[in-house]
Design an enzyme around this catalytic site. Structure first.
Site, short mmCIF file in Angstrom:
data_model
loop_
_atom_site.label_atom_id
_atom_site.label_comp_id
_atom_site.label_asym_id
_atom_site.label_seq_id
_atom_site.Cartn_x
_atom_site.Cartn_y
_atom_site.Cartn_z
N CYS A 204 -7.48 1.28 -5.74
CA CYS A 204 -6.78 0.05 -5.37
C CYS A 204 -6.58 -0.83 -6.62
O CYS A 204 -7.52 -1.01 -7.40
CB CYS A 204 -7.61 -0.71 -4.34
N SER B 87 -10.17 -0.16 6.74
CA SER B 87 -9.84 1.26 6.73
C SER B 87 -9.51 1.78 8.14
O SER B 87 -9.52 2.98 8.37
CB SER B 87 -11.00 2.06 6.13
N GLU C 24 -17.57 2.16 -4.48
CA GLU C 24 -16.88 1.21 -5.37
C GLU C 24 -17.85 0.69 -6.43
O GLU C 24 -17.52 0.60 -7.62
CB GLU C 24 -16.32 0.03 -4.56
#
Ligand code: SF4
Length: 577
Positions: free
Chosen positions: A95, A261, A125
């Site tokens: 992203c 999500s 992440e």
């Protein structure tokens, strides 16, 4: 029961981008296609990607072939290098907002800063961000863990993009009081902040809150956490089958939100299931009304009757008093074509409208007979109206039937166009034009005036209304259509532009119909009928602003615009003719 859906529910920009990149990969990039770890934290989307030939690799083999997609959460730079070394082509679906955090850490690590990442140490992440901190990266999941870290001469504080905003506020206050020389970067993504703020607000307005999303999705868990902290009954579910029917049936107002999500098709399924809750165990009048609405929509009887109403309005606008045969032709043609369309669109309905899919699979034979019988009956009535009317309707029926059939042999076709449906956006335009032709051009042909100014104006009005209806449903079905590779107009333009376009089309028709009535091109009925595009415009705006939920009621209201046209026409004929 009142249902409120969070405006922020569903895919965030980063997840949508990663899922679309993954869906586009088979056939576009060197296969086999893999993702490095699960692309996003949603088991239903992962199953779907697996079905589409996008598989997961958990570790990097010494040698491999094909393409690997880096997921939205990102990876440490070393992982990217190792993938390339192993022989994979690498597509980076990280992203852009995560890339921004990676860049902040990378830049400061070069300048000798320690990087303190506030987040979940098990989250991919955070693992990825650590890879950019050289050997000066630290993770703290709470204020206690932060306090336990050594004091640094130079340090930056960043947040995992989906961190709880309250926790990061506390971290900033702590840093200001204890280490004012630390540089704080609020890297919580806007999408996360808005989602969490909305869930807090919703918690004050509802009796129960449903949070839809993967059980192991961090941002979904945080939404459930925030809702739970406010004291209301909170249910974290993955799909509609996890709904606690008994407990939710008692709630008067139910809120529904979803993690970043969670795809729209799962949210829509949950909304439809919650919509049915009040009627599940009751036998009241409301249940009967709801069941009738559902049956009329599933069988396309409602939309067909709407086409009949539109045909009646067009006939009176054009001064045709012999409207009844054309009302029947419109109804039968629309019933036939829409039923066939649903029968051939089962793949997309699996995602967009599972109830419709189940109904069409369960009653396939009956529905095929219904489609063929109504198509034939429509042609028979058209024949009674003259050979030209018959031939035009026959041509349109053949066009409708051949929509999904390969017309040009593989050896001859250029590029990907072998069927009409392969032409991007063709479905929306063809349906609208077909509605326009049966409801306005066929009556004009029978009356012997197919090319006048009035006929042209009425044709474009009917086509415009049908276009707005179809394109609006396409907007609601965007994710399911995308999954099965349908290229509808909203998929080509994007949701925002499509809504703007529909508003413009409907707005133009309101003005044009009032103006045409004023100068006498069409009768005064035009004033009344300008309400139809205006009402549709209002409905689309309400949906855009989150006041109108996708589901049976919305579908019913959209189709009702044609009944509104029929009603206005009836009042006009009774009062003025
Ligand atoms: S939540 Fe924000 S940062 Fe995370 S993937 Fe979505 S858009 Fe990107």
């Amino acid at each position: 029961m009142k249902i409120i859906i969070a405006k922020t529910a569903g895919f965030c920009m980063g997840v949508r981008r990663a899922v679309e990149m993954a869906l586009d990969s088979p056939g576009k990039h060197r296969g086999p296609i893999f993702t490095h770890g699960p692309l996003i934290h949603n088991p239903q989307v992962l199953d779907l990607l697996d079905e589409k030939g996008v598989h997961i690799i958990q570790s990097i083999p010494e040698a491999g072939e094909g393409t690997v997609l880096i997921r939205a959460h990102g990876v440490p730079p070393a992982v990217k290098k190792d993938l390339k070394k192993a022989g994979f082509a690498v597509i980076d679906a990280t992203c852009p907002r995560v890339i921004k955090v990676q860049a902040i850490i990378k830049k400061h690590a070069r300048q000798g800063y320690a990087s303190i990442i506030i987040g979940d140490r098990d989250h991919p992440e955070v693992a990825g961000l650590m890879g950019f901190a050289a050997d000066r990266g630290y993770i703290a999941g709470s204020l206690e863990e932060l306090e336990a870290l050594p004091d640094f001469d130079k340090a930056i504080l960043v947040a995992q993009t989906t961190l709880n905003i309250r926790l990061f506020e506390a971290v900033k206050n702590w840093a200001q009081a204890r280490h004012p020389h630390y540089k704080c970067f609020d890297t919580i993504c806007d999408s996360t902040a808005q989602r969490q703020a909305e869930v807090q607000k919703m918690a004050e307005m509802v009796d129960a809150l449903i949070v839809v999303g993967g059980k192991n999705s961090g941002n979904t868990q945080r939404l459930a956490e925030i809702a739970g902290q406010s004291g209301i009954a909170t249910y974290h579910i993955e799909t509609e089958s996890d709904l606690d029917v008994k407990a939710l049936s008692l709630a008067e107002t139910i809120g529904i939100t979803a993690g970043a999500s969670t795809p729209n098709w799962i949210i829509n399924r949950v909304v439809r299931a919650v919509e049915r809750l009040p009627y599940k165990n009751s036998a009241g009048i409301q249940k009967i009304v709801f069941s009738i609405q559902q049956a009329l929509l599933l069988t396309n009887v409602f939309v067909a009757a709407g086409a009949g109403c539109l045909s009646y309005a067009c006939a009176v606008l054009m001064g045709d008093s012999d409207f009844l045969p054309h009302v029947w032709i419109s109804m039968l043609y629309v019933l036939s074509m829409h039923t066939l369309n649903n029968l051939t669109g089962l793949k997309a309905d699996r995602y967009n409208d599972p109830e419709r899919e189940a109904f069409y699979r369960g009653h396939k034979r009956f529905l095929i007979c219904l489609a063929l019988f109504s198509g034939a009956a429509g042609l028979l009535i058209a024949y009674s109206q003259g050979i030209t009317t018959f031939l035009v309707l026959l041509m349109m029926s053949i066009l409708g039937l051949s929509y999904n059939i390969k017309l040009i042999p593989k050896t001859l076709f250029i590029g990907k166009y072998s069927r009409i449906r392969d032409i991007s956006g063709s479905k929306t335009i063809l349906i609208a034009v077909a509605w326009g032709v049966v409801t306005s051009v066929l009556p004009a042909i029978s009356a012997g005036n197919p090319f006048g100014l009035k006929t042209t104006l009425v044709f474009f009005w009917a086509t415009g209304l049908a276009f707005a209806r179809t394109a609006f449903f396409d907007i609601l079905d965007m994710q399911g259509d995308r999954i099965v590779g349908k290229e509808t107009i909203p998929i080509l333009l994007g949701e925002k532009k499509s809504i703007q376009m529909l508003k413009a089309v409907l707005g133009i028709w309101v003005v044009l119909f009032i103006f045409s009535s004023m100068i006498g091109i069409i009768p005064a009925l035009g004033f009344g009928l300008s309400i139809c595009p205006a009402a549709m415009l209002a409905l689309i705006s309400m949906h855009e602003n989150g006041f109108m939920l996708p589901g049976i009621r919305l579908e019913f209201l959209v189709e009702s615009h044609f009944f509104l046209a029929g009603m206005m026409t009836l009042i006009y004929t009774v009062v003025f003719q």
